[in-house]
Design an enzyme around this catalytic site. Structure first.
Site, PDB file in Angstrom:
ATOM      1  N   CYS A 185      -3.463   4.314   7.733  1.00 37.76           N
ATOM      2  CA  CYS A 185      -3.128   5.499   6.975  1.00 37.76           C
ATOM      3  C   CYS A 185      -2.650   6.719   7.778  1.00 37.76           C
ATOM      4  O   CYS A 185      -3.381   7.279   8.578  1.00 37.76           O
ATOM      5  CB  CYS A 185      -4.420   5.862   6.235  1.00 37.76           C
ATOM      6  SG  CYS A 185      -4.275   7.102   5.017  1.00 37.76           S
TER       7      CYS A 185
ATOM      8  N   CYS B 257     -10.778  14.782   5.150  1.00 39.43           N
ATOM      9  CA  CYS B 257     -11.697  13.811   5.771  1.00 39.43           C
ATOM     10  C   CYS B 257     -11.529  13.833   7.294  1.00 39.43           C
ATOM     11  O   CYS B 257     -10.411  13.771   7.812  1.00 39.43           O
ATOM     12  CB  CYS B 257     -11.447  12.403   5.234  1.00 39.43           C
ATOM     13  SG  CYS B 257     -11.723  12.270   3.458  1.00 39.43           S
TER      14      CYS B 257
ATOM     15  N   LEU C 199     -16.617   5.745   0.229  1.00 41.47           N
ATOM     16  CA  LEU C 199     -17.937   6.368   0.279  1.00 41.47           C
ATOM     17  C   LEU C 199     -18.257   6.860   1.701  1.00 41.47           C
ATOM     18  O   LEU C 199     -18.521   8.026   1.910  1.00 41.47           O
ATOM     19  CB  LEU C 199     -18.991   5.361  -0.215  1.00 41.47           C
ATOM     20  CG  LEU C 199     -20.398   5.876  -0.464  1.00 41.47           C
ATOM     21  CD1 LEU C 199     -20.417   7.025  -1.447  1.00 41.47           C
ATOM     22  CD2 LEU C 199     -21.306   4.750  -0.968  1.00 41.47           C
TER      23      LEU C 199
ATOM     24  N   CYS D  26       0.875  -1.159   0.000  1.00 38.54           N
ATOM     25  CA  CYS D  26       0.000   0.000   0.000  1.00 38.54           C
ATOM     26  C   CYS D  26       0.921   1.220   0.000  1.00 38.54           C
ATOM     27  O   CYS D  26       1.757   1.363   0.890  1.00 38.54           O
ATOM     28  CB  CYS D  26      -0.875  -0.026   1.245  1.00 38.54           C
ATOM     29  SG  CYS D  26      -1.853   1.474   1.451  1.00 38.54           S
TER      30      CYS D  26
ATOM     31  N   CYS E  33      -2.290  15.628   2.381  1.00 37.09           N
ATOM     32  CA  CYS E  33      -3.520  15.512   1.605  1.00 37.09           C
ATOM     33  C   CYS E  33      -4.359  16.751   1.892  1.00 37.09           C
ATOM     34  O   CYS E  33      -4.312  17.298   2.987  1.00 37.09           O
ATOM     35  CB  CYS E  33      -4.277  14.259   2.045  1.00 37.09           C
ATOM     36  SG  CYS E  33      -5.759  13.912   1.072  1.00 37.09           S
TER      37      CYS E  33
ATOM     38  N   SER F 290      -7.580   3.943  -4.891  1.00 39.44           N
ATOM     39  CA  SER F 290      -8.629   4.337  -3.957  1.00 39.44           C
ATOM     40  C   SER F 290      -8.801   5.850  -3.982  1.00 39.44           C
ATOM     41  O   SER F 290      -7.836   6.598  -3.904  1.00 39.44           O
ATOM     42  CB  SER F 290      -8.245   3.864  -2.554  1.00 39.44           C
ATOM     43  OG  SER F 290      -9.238   4.206  -1.622  1.00 39.44           O
TER      44      SER F 290
ATOM     45  N   GLY G  90      -2.500  10.555   0.827  1.00 34.52           N
ATOM     46  CA  GLY G  90      -2.743  11.336  -0.383  1.00 34.52           C
ATOM     47  C   GLY G  90      -3.971  10.885  -1.149  1.00 34.52           C
ATOM     48  O   GLY G  90      -4.522   9.817  -0.904  1.00 34.52           O
ATOM     49  N   GLU G  91      -4.402  11.730  -2.080  1.00 36.26           N
ATOM     50  CA  GLU G  91      -5.554  11.432  -2.932  1.00 36.26           C
ATOM     51  C   GLU G  91      -5.017  11.241  -4.361  1.00 36.26           C
ATOM     52  O   GLU G  91      -4.624  12.219  -5.011  1.00 36.26           O
ATOM     53  CB  GLU G  91      -6.563  12.592  -2.846  1.00 36.26           C
ATOM     54  CG  GLU G  91      -7.642  12.595  -3.901  1.00 36.26           C
ATOM     55  CD  GLU G  91      -8.388  11.262  -4.042  1.00 36.26           C
ATOM     56  OE1 GLU G  91      -8.805  10.674  -3.037  1.00 36.26           O
ATOM     57  OE2 GLU G  91      -8.538  10.806  -5.196  1.00 36.26           O
TER      58      GLU G  91
HETATM   59  N1  SAH Z   1      -7.460   9.438  -0.678  1.00 34.32           N
HETATM   60  C1  SAH Z   1      -7.796   8.102  -1.034  1.00 34.32           C
HETATM   61  C2  SAH Z   1      -6.773   7.065  -0.594  1.00 34.32           C
HETATM   62  C3  SAH Z   1      -6.144   7.196   0.744  1.00 34.32           C
HETATM   63  S1  SAH Z   1      -7.131   6.847   2.169  1.00 34.32           S
HETATM   64  C4  SAH Z   1      -9.166   7.751  -0.515  1.00 34.32           C
HETATM   65  O1  SAH Z   1      -9.791   8.592   0.113  1.00 34.32           O
HETATM   66  O2  SAH Z   1      -9.651   6.659  -0.803  1.00 34.32           O
HETATM   67  C5  SAH Z   1      -7.280   5.099   2.168  1.00 34.32           C
HETATM   68  C6  SAH Z   1      -8.556   4.580   2.801  1.00 34.32           C
HETATM   69  O3  SAH Z   1      -8.473   4.643   4.240  1.00 34.32           O
HETATM   70  C7  SAH Z   1      -9.774   5.358   2.422  1.00 34.32           C
HETATM   71  O4  SAH Z   1     -10.858   4.483   2.207  1.00 34.32           O
HETATM   72  C8  SAH Z   1     -10.001   6.199   3.665  1.00 34.32           C
HETATM   73  O5  SAH Z   1     -11.300   6.703   3.718  1.00 34.32           O
HETATM   74  C9  SAH Z   1      -9.652   5.204   4.749  1.00 34.32           C
HETATM   75  N2  SAH Z   1      -9.375   5.767   6.055  1.00 34.32           N
HETATM   76  C10 SAH Z   1      -8.775   6.927   6.365  1.00 34.32           C
HETATM   77  N3  SAH Z   1      -8.711   7.102   7.710  1.00 34.32           N
HETATM   78  C11 SAH Z   1      -9.290   6.022   8.249  1.00 34.32           C
HETATM   79  C12 SAH Z   1      -9.536   5.616   9.595  1.00 34.32           C
HETATM   80  N4  SAH Z   1      -9.183   6.367  10.638  1.00 34.32           N
HETATM   81  N5  SAH Z   1     -10.150   4.423   9.782  1.00 34.32           N
HETATM   82  C13 SAH Z   1     -10.524   3.653   8.735  1.00 34.32           C
HETATM   83  N6  SAH Z   1     -10.321   3.989   7.455  1.00 34.32           N
HETATM   84  C14 SAH Z   1      -9.717   5.163   7.210  1.00 34.32           C
END
Ligand code: SAH
Length: 334
Positions: free
Chosen positions: A322, A108, A207, A97, A104, A183, A151-152
């Site tokens: 992450c 979120c 999502l 991964c 980023c 992702s 990152g995105e």
């Molecule tokens: N930016 C991309 C990829 C990186 S995040 C994305 O948003 O998909 C990778 C995944 O981890 C994403 O599904 C994200 O929503 C999730 N994620 C981030 N923080 C998290 C947490 N604290 N617990 C569970 N999943 C998490």
């Protein structure tokens, strides 16, 4: 650079074009310096060193899970920034991964990577280097890659596309597109653009909420387009590529785990034949968000006819989620 780009440079600079294959091979093997390219002449190696630079990262921290063999790496990039990668050992092969940006800017609410904002995009070479350095450090041959680290990916579109092309090359790492997952938090323009390439990689859409009210609150990137437009982009992606989408859903207690939300979620993903990957939320230090009951929510979705799995958690003893290592490094916590 792609082999044909190296070849073009060699021709322009009075060198033999076929050397490109040798150079590309050495780069794939993970040499740290041009002097290691032992089947090239000394003058050519010097010339390469004059015009190009190799910037493999060094290991700042490495954590091994005693439970499941997961290894987490915190890399120091050439400019001093740090990003993370994780090696996961599955029965079907070794998977990495990797990160696509330093930081980023998606914001979120539940994510450890976003607090300090975006510093910069990673170069295609810096994404490849994460793979090579894992292979060298752990003595493995990677068979799968997920762009799910810091990152995105769709916010660094051009570099990610070039990375995919490089990693897919038979002369290079030769990883099949079906072994690569990308992702995204759901940038609709990026999904549309990606669909136009008709790649066979797996698209995972984070999502995390089926309604705009909740999604706007935990994923600010939702505010400009909304869930309906995101699902429109997903439907187009599925139609263009024939690839089913995987929807990530991290359960947050009292936020996105109600029976009504399960129903709404089912209504969104079922028409797409999508798969829901439930993730028990990884708790981030100091965050008011806590994990919901993934098993109960999964049972509810199953009853509604949704294809659902609960993600197996690897590396829970080593902060493998992450952004957690980089965050600790930056805030000085151990
Ligand atoms: N930016 C991309 C990829 C990186 S995040 C994305 O948003 O998909 C990778 C995944 O981890 C994403 O599904 C994200 O929503 C999730 N994620 C981030 N923080 C998290 C947490 N604290 N617990 C569970 N999943 C998490």
């Amino acid at each position: 650079m792609l082999p044909e780009e190296i070849a073009a440079w060699l021709t322009e600079n009075g060198e033999k074009k076929f050397r490109a294959g040798q150079i590309f091979h050495w780069l794939t093997a993970g040499v740290r310096d041009f002097s290691e390219m032992s089947d090239l002449s000394k003058p050519l190696r010097d010339k390469l060193a004059e015009h190009f630079f190799l910037t493999p990262p060094t290991v700042l921290r490495e954590q091994r899970s005693a439970r499941d063999g997961t290894v987490k790496y915190l890399w120091r990039l050439a400019d001093g920034n740090a990003v993370e990668s994780v090696l996961m050992r599955y029965s079907y092969g070794d998977s990495a991964c990797i990160s696509t940006q330093v930081g980023c800017r998606m914001g979120c609410a539940f994510c450890a990577s976003t607090g300090m904002g975006l510093v910069r995009n990673l170069l295609p070479s810096e994404m490849l280097d994460q793979l090579r350095c894992i292979e060298l450090a752990a003595g493995v041959k990677l068979s799968h890659v997920v762009l799910m680290g810091i990152g995105e990916p769709l916010d660094n579109f051009e570099n990610v596309m070039r990375f995919l092309e490089l990693v897919n090359r038979p002369e290079g790492m030769n990883l099949g597109m079906r072994h690569i997952s990308l992702s995204t938090c759901g940038l609709t323009e990026g999904i549309d653009k990606l669909a136009s390439y008709r790649l066979q990689c797996t698209l995972s859409v984070s999502l995390h909420a089926p309604d705009d009210e909740t999604r706007n609150q935990i994923m600010p990137a939702n505010r400009s387009r909304g869930v309906a437009e995101l699902m429109r982009a997903c439907r187009d992606y599925y139609e263009k590529t024939g690839r089913r989408i995987s929807f990530e859903y991290a359960l947050i207690r009292g936020v996105n785990d109600s029976p009504e939300q399960a129903k709404l979620l089912a209504g969104l993903v079922k028409p797409l034949g999508g798969h829901v990957n439930l993730i028990p939320l990884n708790e981030v230090e100091g965050s008011p968000l806590h994990p919901g009951d993934a098993k109960a929510f999964a049972a509810r979705l199953k009853e509604l006819g949704v294809n659902v799995t609960v993600r197996r958690r690897l590396g829970t003893d080593i902060d493998a989620a992450c952004g957690q290592l980089r965050r600790k490094q930056a805030t000085g916590n151990k």
